[in-house]
Design a protein around this motif. Structure first.
Motif, PDB file in Angstrom:
ATOM      1  N   ILE A 176      -5.425  23.721   3.891  1.00  0.00           N
ATOM      2  CA  ILE A 176      -5.753  24.526   5.191  1.00  0.00           C
ATOM      3  C   ILE A 176      -6.840  24.656   4.863  1.00  0.00           C
ATOM      4  CG2 ILE A 176      -5.235  25.898   7.239  1.00  0.00           C
ATOM      5  CD1 ILE A 176      -2.820  25.215   7.090  1.00  0.00           C
ATOM      6  N   ILE A 177      -8.281  25.127   5.438  1.00  0.00           N
ATOM      7  CA  ILE A 177      -8.929  25.372   5.378  1.00  0.00           C
ATOM      8  C   ILE A 177      -9.341  26.681   6.647  1.00  0.00           C
ATOM      9  CG2 ILE A 177     -11.301  25.530   4.817  1.00  0.00           C
ATOM     10  CD1 ILE A 177     -11.234  23.378   3.320  1.00  0.00           C
ATOM     11  N   SER A 178     -10.092  28.031   6.499  1.00  0.00           N
ATOM     12  CA  SER A 178      -9.914  28.474   7.418  1.00  0.00           C
ATOM     13  C   SER A 178     -11.584  28.239   8.009  1.00  0.00           C
ATOM     14  CB  SER A 178      -9.419  30.033   7.691  1.00  0.00           C
ATOM     15  OG  SER A 178      -7.908  29.971   7.654  1.00  0.00           O
ATOM     16  N   LEU A 179     -11.941  28.625   8.670  1.00  0.00           N
ATOM     17  CA  LEU A 179     -13.122  28.464   9.235  1.00  0.00           C
ATOM     18  C   LEU A 179     -13.370  28.921  10.395  1.00  0.00           C
ATOM     19  CD1 LEU A 179     -14.485  24.850   8.646  1.00  0.00           C
ATOM     20  CD2 LEU A 179     -15.210  26.912   7.270  1.00  0.00           C
ATOM     21  N   LEU A 234      -9.534  10.242  -1.314  1.00  0.00           N
ATOM     22  CA  LEU A 234      -9.741  10.352   0.778  1.00  0.00           C
ATOM     23  C   LEU A 234      -8.902  10.770   1.088  1.00  0.00           C
ATOM     24  CD1 LEU A 234      -7.869   6.702   0.065  1.00  0.00           C
ATOM     25  CD2 LEU A 234     -10.253   6.647   1.271  1.00  0.00           C
ATOM     26  N   ILE A 235      -9.771  12.114   1.533  1.00  0.00           N
ATOM     27  CA  ILE A 235      -9.236  13.412   2.167  1.00  0.00           C
ATOM     28  C   ILE A 235     -10.155  13.054   4.009  1.00  0.00           C
ATOM     29  CG2 ILE A 235      -8.988  14.812   0.082  1.00  0.00           C
ATOM     30  CD1 ILE A 235     -11.342  15.884   1.079  1.00  0.00           C
ATOM     31  N   TYR A 236      -9.045  13.140   4.852  1.00  0.00           N
ATOM     32  CA  TYR A 236     -10.170  13.448   6.622  1.00  0.00           C
ATOM     33  C   TYR A 236      -9.456  14.232   6.887  1.00  0.00           C
ATOM     34  CZ  TYR A 236     -10.821  11.631  11.059  1.00  0.00           C
ATOM     35  OH  TYR A 236     -10.316  11.184  12.353  1.00  0.00           O
ATOM     36  N   PRO A 237     -10.396  15.196   7.804  1.00  0.00           N
ATOM     37  CA  PRO A 237     -10.038  16.494   8.657  1.00  0.00           C
ATOM     38  C   PRO A 237      -9.293  16.202   9.524  1.00  0.00           C
ATOM     39  CG  PRO A 237     -12.205  15.276   9.228  1.00  0.00           C
ATOM     40  CD  PRO A 237     -11.501  14.651   8.401  1.00  0.00           C
ATOM     41  N   ILE A 238      -8.172  16.796  10.066  1.00  0.00           N
ATOM     42  CA  ILE A 238      -7.790  16.796  11.352  1.00  0.00           C
ATOM     43  C   ILE A 238      -7.677  18.322  12.271  1.00  0.00           C
ATOM     44  CG2 ILE A 238      -5.357  16.766  12.311  1.00  0.00           C
ATOM     45  CD1 ILE A 238      -6.071  13.763  11.063  1.00  0.00           C
ATOM     46  N   PHE A 239      -8.669  18.860  13.193  1.00  0.00           N
ATOM     47  CA  PHE A 239      -8.570  20.209  13.232  1.00  0.00           C
ATOM     48  C   PHE A 239      -8.026  20.474  14.040  1.00  0.00           C
ATOM     49  CE2 PHE A 239     -12.242  17.632  12.403  1.00  0.00           C
ATOM     50  CZ  PHE A 239     -13.388  18.401  11.816  1.00  0.00           C
ATOM     51  N   MET A 295       0.919  -1.529   0.293  1.00  0.00           N
ATOM     52  CA  MET A 295       0.271   0.427  -0.057  1.00  0.00           C
ATOM     53  C   MET A 295       1.145   1.337  -0.329  1.00  0.00           C
ATOM     54  SD  MET A 295      -2.931   1.034   2.562  1.00  0.00           S
ATOM     55  CE  MET A 295      -3.925   0.198   2.445  1.00  0.00           C
ATOM     56  N   LYS A 296       0.329   2.124  -0.965  1.00  0.00           N
ATOM     57  CA  LYS A 296       1.598   3.522  -0.651  1.00  0.00           C
ATOM     58  C   LYS A 296       1.016   4.413   0.804  1.00  0.00           C
ATOM     59  CE  LYS A 296       0.458   4.729  -5.934  1.00  0.00           C
ATOM     60  NZ  LYS A 296      -0.810   4.867  -6.288  1.00  0.00           N
ATOM     61  N   LYS A 297       2.412   5.072   1.239  1.00  0.00           N
ATOM     62  CA  LYS A 297       2.302   5.391   2.185  1.00  0.00           C
ATOM     63  C   LYS A 297       0.943   6.763   2.615  1.00  0.00           C
ATOM     64  CE  LYS A 297       7.139   4.824   3.788  1.00  0.00           C
ATOM     65  NZ  LYS A 297       8.972   5.424   3.251  1.00  0.00           N
ATOM     66  N   ILE A 298       1.117   7.105   3.750  1.00  0.00           N
ATOM     67  CA  ILE A 298      -0.023   8.085   3.541  1.00  0.00           C
ATOM     68  C   ILE A 298       0.421   9.137   3.462  1.00  0.00           C
ATOM     69  CG2 ILE A 298      -1.383   9.614   5.210  1.00  0.00           C
ATOM     70  CD1 ILE A 298      -2.407   6.653   6.604  1.00  0.00           C
ATOM     71  N   LEU A 299       0.284  10.407   3.247  1.00  0.00           N
ATOM     72  CA  LEU A 299       0.546  11.493   2.319  1.00  0.00           C
ATOM     73  C   LEU A 299       0.244  13.069   3.258  1.00  0.00           C
ATOM     74  CD1 LEU A 299       0.935  12.010  -1.663  1.00  0.00           C
ATOM     75  CD2 LEU A 299       2.138  11.569  -0.024  1.00  0.00           C
ATOM     76  N   TYR A 300       0.570  13.445   4.096  1.00  0.00           N
ATOM     77  CA  TYR A 300       0.197  14.690   5.399  1.00  0.00           C
ATOM     78  C   TYR A 300      -0.352  15.303   4.599  1.00  0.00           C
ATOM     79  CZ  TYR A 300       1.374  10.949   8.574  1.00  0.00           C
ATOM     80  OH  TYR A 300       1.958  10.501   9.090  1.00  0.00           O
ATOM     81  N   PHE A 301      -0.511  16.427   5.360  1.00  0.00           N
ATOM     82  CA  PHE A 301      -1.453  18.552   4.890  1.00  0.00           C
ATOM     83  C   PHE A 301      -0.874  18.537   4.045  1.00  0.00           C
ATOM     84  CE2 PHE A 301      -1.731  22.197   6.368  1.00  0.00           C
ATOM     85  CZ  PHE A 301      -1.426  23.115   6.260  1.00  0.00           C
ATOM     86  N   ILE A 302      -2.112  18.587   3.027  1.00  0.00           N
ATOM     87  CA  ILE A 302      -1.913  19.581   1.501  1.00  0.00           C
ATOM     88  C   ILE A 302      -2.840  21.148   2.126  1.00  0.00           C
ATOM     89  CG2 ILE A 302      -3.039  19.686  -0.727  1.00  0.00           C
ATOM     90  CD1 ILE A 302      -0.750  17.595   0.163  1.00  0.00           C
ATOM     91  N   ILE A 347      -8.685  23.336   9.630  1.00  0.00           N
ATOM     92  CA  ILE A 347      -8.482  22.014   9.194  1.00  0.00           C
ATOM     93  C   ILE A 347      -7.863  21.500   8.248  1.00  0.00           C
ATOM     94  CG2 ILE A 347     -10.259  20.165   8.078  1.00  0.00           C
ATOM     95  CD1 ILE A 347     -11.964  23.152   9.223  1.00  0.00           C
ATOM     96  N   ASP A 348      -6.849  20.696   8.738  1.00  0.00           N
ATOM     97  CA  ASP A 348      -5.491  20.403   7.923  1.00  0.00           C
ATOM     98  C   ASP A 348      -6.234  18.958   7.237  1.00  0.00           C
ATOM     99  OD1 ASP A 348      -4.095  22.389   9.121  1.00  0.00           O
ATOM    100  OD2 ASP A 348      -2.618  20.948   9.903  1.00  0.00           O
ATOM    101  N   THR A 349      -6.229  19.718   5.626  1.00  0.00           N
ATOM    102  CA  THR A 349      -6.813  18.087   4.974  1.00  0.00           C
ATOM    103  C   THR A 349      -5.881  17.242   5.096  1.00  0.00           C
ATOM    104  OG1 THR A 349      -8.247  19.724   3.957  1.00  0.00           O
ATOM    105  CG2 THR A 349      -7.644  17.932   2.783  1.00  0.00           C
ATOM    106  N   LEU A 350      -6.076  15.889   5.399  1.00  0.00           N
ATOM    107  CA  LEU A 350      -4.781  14.438   5.355  1.00  0.00           C
ATOM    108  C   LEU A 350      -5.376  14.126   3.945  1.00  0.00           C
ATOM    109  CD1 LEU A 350      -3.124  12.874   6.765  1.00  0.00           C
ATOM    110  CD2 LEU A 350      -4.546  12.161   8.323  1.00  0.00           C
TER     111      LEU A 350
END
Length: 342
Positions: A10-13, A40-45, A1-8, A22-25
């Motif tokens: 930023i959305i300001s709310l 495949l995008i997942y939120p980091i608050f 499996m390919k490695k997970i890529l991190y922070f791409i 929210i950092d979009t993983l």
């Protein structure tokens, strides 16, 4: 499996009491995954408080992955949980005010067949704790109205089901099968899942039918406008926010009445990062507002600054009588200039 890529991304709310980022993983699915979708995008608050961030993000990770690996890191848990079957993850932020963040995560997994579902989450961004419906609504006084509306819609679904049987569009076995599920869902009085949106709250009715009869899934809508249920709300409503930006500075404006506006100014340009400034400005001339904003920086002191804005359609001009030195407090913080509406 390919490695997970991190922070791409930023959305300001923003809310009046706190800025949530929210950092979009971004993740990658396995090459063996058969899902036709590829997002495949997942939120980091990030609330600005590491303890709160940890509480929200780890609780979300465990709830979303059904406690796949409760003691592992977020990235490791998601990598393990995605495996060869999860092919699509996406999220939507629906509400971000009054120290509340409400959002949902869409997911699709494929094994013998593909299954799509949506999970709903609500957190207090001051405490980091999940929000239960009782803290949003005086539910004891309102629950029966919700259940009555739900029952009415299920009765209508059952009526339509009987019409299909009478027209011989379905046979008796299929009718009995669907009828059993509809009645079971109808009798469930739990109101656990809900979503806060800009102007309304929605209770989520998930009546899951087996794949063979999934096309008979009922469409139950339980939406209530805040203005219609003010007497039952446990939090204060605010009017729609207008957002303006100048480089990375962010200014929110809410109309209180014809003579005053409430603002929240986040100063975060390339050489400066300050706490939010909040205040109420009063109209001095047409489209011109002036007053003071404040920022509580702890127990030592509270800063107070003059601010003036001139509104002009999609832009505003921001200025201040205070010197840069008073604003910057050790950093080079520019607040003046033109802000464009988002």
């Amino acid at each position: 499996m390919k490695k997970i890529l991190y922070f791409i991304l930023i959305i300001s709310l923003n809310s009046f009491s706190q800025t949530v980022k929210i950092d979009t993983l971004h993740l990658y699915k396995s090459e063996q995954n058969t899902s036709p979708l590829d997002k495949l995008i997942y939120p980091i608050f990030k609330t600005g408080n590491k303890k709160i961030d940890s509480l929200i993000n780890f609780d979300l990770k465990n709830k979303y992955t059904y406690n796949e690996a409760p003691n592992s890191s977020i990235s490791k848990t998601l990598k393990q949980w995605i495996g060869d079957q999860i092919g699509y993850i996406n999220f939507n932020i629906t509400y971000n005010r009054n120290n509340i963040i409400s959002f949902n995560i869409e997911t699709e997994g494929c094994a013998a067949y593909c299954t799509y579902w949506k999970s709903y989450f609500n957190y207090n961004t001051k405490t980091g704790k999940p929000i239960k419906i009782d803290s949003i609504l005086k539910l004891n006084n309102f629950k029966q109205q919700i259940l009555d509306k739900k029952n009415e819609q299920f009765e209508n679904e059952i009526k339509q089901l009987k019409e299909l049987l009478n027209k011989k569009d379905i046979d008796k076995n299929e009718y009995d099968w669907v009828y059993e599920y509809l009645n079971k869902c109808k009798s469930d009085e739990e109101l656990e899942d809900f979503s806060l949106n800009e102007n309304y709250i929605e209770f989520i009715e998930t009546c899951s039918l087996p794949n063979a009869i999934k096309n008979m899934t009922p469409a139950i809508e339980l939406k209530y406008k805040y203005n219609d249920i003010r007497e039952y709300l446990n939090f204060e409503l605010s009017t729609k926010v207008e957002n303006y930006y100048n480089h990375s500075n962010h200014l929110e404006i809410v109309n209180i009445d014809n003579e005053s506006i409430k603002i929240d100014l986040m100063i975060s340009n390339e050489k400066c990062a300050m706490p939010n400034y909040e205040g109420i400005l009063t109209k001095s001339k047409e489209n011109i507002y002036e007053g003071f904003v404040y920022s509580d920086k702890g127990e030592i002191f509270e800063s107070k600054h003059h601010l003036k804005i001139i509104k002009n359609n999609e832009t505003i001009q921001v200025s201040s009588n205070d010197s840069y030195e008073k604003w910057q407090l050790g950093a080079f913080c520019r607040i003046e200039g033109k802000y464009k509406k988002n």
